[in-house]
Design a protein around this motif. Structure first.
Motif, PDB file in Angstrom:
ATOM      1  N   VAL A 137      30.156  51.756   7.930  1.00 14.93           N
ATOM      2  CA  VAL A 137      29.671  52.974   8.592  1.00 14.93           C
ATOM      3  C   VAL A 137      29.569  54.109   7.569  1.00 14.93           C
ATOM      4  N   GLY A 138      28.383  54.724   7.495  1.00 14.75           N
ATOM      5  CA  GLY A 138      28.146  55.795   6.544  1.00 14.75           C
ATOM      6  C   GLY A 138      27.646  55.330   5.197  1.00 14.75           C
ATOM      7  N   MET A 139      27.497  54.007   5.017  1.00 17.16           N
ATOM      8  CA  MET A 139      27.033  53.455   3.746  1.00 17.16           C
ATOM      9  C   MET A 139      25.623  52.893   3.885  1.00 17.16           C
ATOM     10  N   ASP A 140      24.769  53.140   2.894  1.00 20.56           N
ATOM     11  CA  ASP A 140      23.405  52.612   2.895  1.00 20.56           C
ATOM     12  C   ASP A 140      23.270  51.375   2.021  1.00 20.56           C
ATOM     13  N   SER A 141      23.930  51.355   0.876  1.00 19.82           N
ATOM     14  CA  SER A 141      23.835  50.225  -0.043  1.00 19.82           C
ATOM     15  C   SER A 141      24.940  50.348  -1.076  1.00 19.82           C
ATOM     16  N   GLY A 142      25.099  49.287  -1.853  1.00 21.19           N
ATOM     17  CA  GLY A 142      26.094  49.322  -2.924  1.00 21.19           C
ATOM     18  C   GLY A 142      26.614  47.940  -3.248  1.00 21.19           C
ATOM     19  N   SER A 143      27.224  47.791  -4.402  1.00 22.64           N
ATOM     20  CA  SER A 143      27.807  46.533  -4.843  1.00 22.64           C
ATOM     21  C   SER A 143      29.191  46.811  -5.429  1.00 22.64           C
ATOM     22  N   TYR A 144      30.183  46.003  -5.015  1.00 25.52           N
ATOM     23  CA  TYR A 144      31.565  46.274  -5.378  1.00 25.52           C
ATOM     24  C   TYR A 144      32.273  44.968  -5.724  1.00 25.52           C
ATOM     25  N   ASP A 145      33.276  45.062  -6.581  1.00 29.86           N
ATOM     26  CA  ASP A 145      34.147  43.918  -6.821  1.00 29.86           C
ATOM     27  C   ASP A 145      34.958  43.637  -5.556  1.00 29.86           C
ATOM     28  N   LEU A 146      35.237  42.355  -5.327  1.00 27.42           N
ATOM     29  CA  LEU A 146      36.124  41.956  -4.239  1.00 27.42           C
ATOM     30  C   LEU A 146      37.253  41.136  -4.863  1.00 27.42           C
ATOM     31  N   LEU A 147      38.467  41.618  -4.754  1.00 26.14           N
ATOM     32  CA  LEU A 147      39.606  40.983  -5.413  1.00 26.14           C
ATOM     33  C   LEU A 147      40.513  40.289  -4.408  1.00 26.14           C
ATOM     34  N   LEU A 148      40.861  39.038  -4.723  1.00 24.13           N
ATOM     35  CA  LEU A 148      41.935  38.330  -4.046  1.00 24.13           C
ATOM     36  C   LEU A 148      43.101  38.112  -5.004  1.00 24.13           C
ATOM     37  N   SER A 149      42.844  38.284  -6.278  1.00 24.17           N
ATOM     38  CA  SER A 149      43.850  38.180  -7.331  1.00 24.17           C
ATOM     39  C   SER A 149      43.810  39.458  -8.160  1.00 24.17           C
ATOM     40  N   GLY A 150      44.985  39.889  -8.632  1.00 24.19           N
ATOM     41  CA  GLY A 150      45.038  41.136  -9.377  1.00 24.19           C
ATOM     42  C   GLY A 150      44.871  42.351  -8.498  1.00 24.19           C
ATOM     43  N   VAL A 151      45.176  42.209  -7.218  1.00 25.35           N
ATOM     44  CA  VAL A 151      45.074  43.329  -6.277  1.00 25.35           C
ATOM     45  C   VAL A 151      46.121  44.380  -6.638  1.00 25.35           C
ATOM     46  N   PRO A 187      39.728  33.066  -6.101  1.00 20.09           N
ATOM     47  CA  PRO A 187      38.759  33.700  -6.993  1.00 20.09           C
ATOM     48  C   PRO A 187      38.314  35.080  -6.515  1.00 20.09           C
ATOM     49  N   ASN A 188      38.114  35.953  -7.465  1.00 17.01           N
ATOM     50  CA  ASN A 188      37.521  37.250  -7.162  1.00 17.01           C
ATOM     51  C   ASN A 188      36.012  37.105  -7.053  1.00 17.01           C
ATOM     52  N   GLY A 189      35.391  38.060  -6.380  1.00 17.34           N
ATOM     53  CA  GLY A 189      33.945  37.959  -6.173  1.00 17.34           C
ATOM     54  C   GLY A 189      33.292  39.320  -6.060  1.00 17.34           C
ATOM     55  N   THR A 190      32.238  39.361  -5.258  1.00 14.42           N
ATOM     56  CA  THR A 190      31.427  40.574  -5.103  1.00 14.42           C
ATOM     57  C   THR A 190      31.123  40.798  -3.634  1.00 14.42           C
ATOM     58  N   ILE A 191      31.112  42.049  -3.233  1.00  9.32           N
ATOM     59  CA  ILE A 191      30.703  42.402  -1.881  1.00  9.32           C
ATOM     60  C   ILE A 191      29.542  43.393  -1.977  1.00  9.32           C
ATOM     61  N   ASN A 192      28.425  43.044  -1.341  1.00  6.36           N
ATOM     62  CA  ASN A 192      27.219  43.860  -1.389  1.00  6.36           C
ATOM     63  C   ASN A 192      26.911  44.437  -0.016  1.00  6.36           C
ATOM     64  N   VAL A 193      26.434  45.666   0.002  1.00  5.11           N
ATOM     65  CA  VAL A 193      25.887  46.261   1.218  1.00  5.11           C
ATOM     66  C   VAL A 193      24.379  46.297   1.034  1.00  5.11           C
ATOM     67  N   ILE A 194      23.658  45.532   1.881  1.00  9.20           N
ATOM     68  CA  ILE A 194      22.215  45.381   1.716  1.00  9.20           C
ATOM     69  C   ILE A 194      21.492  45.734   3.000  1.00  9.20           C
ATOM     70  N   PRO A 195      20.246  46.196   2.918  1.00 14.61           N
ATOM     71  CA  PRO A 195      19.477  46.536   4.119  1.00 14.61           C
ATOM     72  C   PRO A 195      19.318  45.349   5.047  1.00 14.61           C
ATOM     73  N   GLU A 196      19.221  45.600   6.355  1.00 11.64           N
ATOM     74  CA  GLU A 196      19.191  44.538   7.349  1.00 11.64           C
ATOM     75  C   GLU A 196      18.075  43.520   7.144  1.00 11.64           C
ATOM     76  N   PRO A 197      16.821  43.908   6.849  1.00  9.25           N
ATOM     77  CA  PRO A 197      15.791  42.876   6.649  1.00  9.25           C
ATOM     78  C   PRO A 197      16.152  41.870   5.564  1.00  9.25           C
ATOM     79  N   LEU A 198      16.752  42.336   4.470  1.00 11.49           N
ATOM     80  CA  LEU A 198      17.150  41.417   3.407  1.00 11.49           C
ATOM     81  C   LEU A 198      18.260  40.496   3.868  1.00 11.49           C
ATOM     82  N   ALA A 199      19.175  41.017   4.685  1.00 13.70           N
ATOM     83  CA  ALA A 199      20.259  40.185   5.199  1.00 13.70           C
ATOM     84  C   ALA A 199      19.717  39.085   6.102  1.00 13.70           C
ATOM     85  N   ILE A 200      18.707  39.399   6.913  1.00 13.43           N
ATOM     86  CA  ILE A 200      18.122  38.403   7.799  1.00 13.43           C
ATOM     87  C   ILE A 200      17.450  37.296   6.997  1.00 13.43           C
TER      88      ILE A 200
END
Length: 202
Positions: free
Chosen positions: A133-147, A168-181
Motif C-alpha cells: 500500500v502506497g508503493m508503485d514499484s521497486g526492487s529489494y533484497d529479501l533475506l532469510l539468512s543474515g537477517v 537462500p536470500n532472494g529478491t522481492i519486486n513490486v511490479i505493475p498489475e498487467p506485468l504480474a498477470i
C-alpha cells in the motif's frame, strides 16, 4: 487478485527441486524472486522446504526486506511484512504447534514454532503476507539468512541443535498489475504438474 498474486512460482520451484539435496532447502518464488502488485494489501507468498532427513521439533523463521527499514537503521519503507503463518497447512500443522512472533518490525520479523511431535516431511513451511500500500514499484533484497546481520532461518532437532538448512536470500519486486498477470500466465503450465494444490491463485 489483490489478496494474493502468484503462488504458481513458488510451487513450481518446489516441485522441480531435487529430492536428494545435501541439506534441507527452502524454495520460494522463481529462483528466489517474488513479484508483488503495487498498492495492494494481503498478498500471501508461500515458502516451501524439501530434503528433510532429520526429524525437526521447531523452526526459527527470520525474514527481512531490503535494509530492514528504520527499525534496523535503514531507509527502506516497504514492502511491509504484515503476518507470518507457520501453522496453517504447513508441515507443522499436525504436531500441536505453538507459534511465537518474537520480532514484528515492518521490514524484519522473527517467528518461531515448537511442536509436540517431531516433523519429518517436505512441504509448506510458511506463508508470509506482504502489503505494498502506497508503493508503485521497486526492487529489494529479501533475506532469510543474515537477517539483522546475524540471524538465520533454521530448523532444530529434538535436542535443540540447528539442522543448518539452506535458506537462500532472494529478491522481492513490486511490479505493475498487467506485468504480474503476464508473468502468472507464462508460468501456468506448471500447474499441470501439481498433485496437491496448495493455496494457488492467479
Amino acid at each position: 487478485m489483490k489478496k494474493q498474486i502468484i503462488q504458481t512460482a513458488a510451487l513450481s520451484a518446489f516441485i522441480l527441486s531435487s529430492p536428494c539435496l545435501a541439506a534441507p532447502s527452502i524454495q520460494y518464488g522463481v529462483n528466489q524472486t517474488i513479484n508483488l502488485l503495487p498498492n495492494a494489501a494481503d498478498q500471501e507468498i508461500s515458502f516451501f522446504i524439501s530434503g528433510i532427513t532429520t526429524p525437526a521439533i521447531g523452526l526459527e523463521f527470520d525474514i527481512q526486506v531490503g535494509d530492514g527499514g528504520i527499525d534496523l537503521g535503514g531507509d527502506n519503507t516497504g514492502p511491509v511484512i504484515t503476518h507470518i503463518d507457520l501453522i496453517s497447512n504447513t508441515i507443522f500443522a499436525d504436531g500441536s504447534p505453538t507459534q511465537t512472533d518474537v520480532v514484528t518490525f515492518d521490514l524484519a520479523r522473527q517467528s518461531t514454532i515448537d511442536v509436540v511431535s517431531t516433523v519429518l516431511e517436505d512441504g509448506l513451511l510458511a506463508t508470509v503476507t506482504f502489503s505494498t500500500v502506497g508503493m508503485d514499484s521497486g526492487s529489494y533484497d529479501l533475506l532469510l539468512s543474515g537477517v539483522a546481520g546475524s540471524f538465520n532461518t533454521d530448523l532444530f532437532d529434538s535436542i535443540g541443535n540447528p539442522l543448518s538448512i539452506t535458506a537462500p536470500n532472494g529478491t522481492i519486486n513490486v511490479i505493475p498489475e498487467p506485468l504480474a498477470i503476464v508473468f502468472c500466465l507464462l508460468l501456468s503450465p506448471y500447474l499441470l504438474l501439481q498433485r496437491d494444490p496448495i493455496r494457488l491463485k492467479c
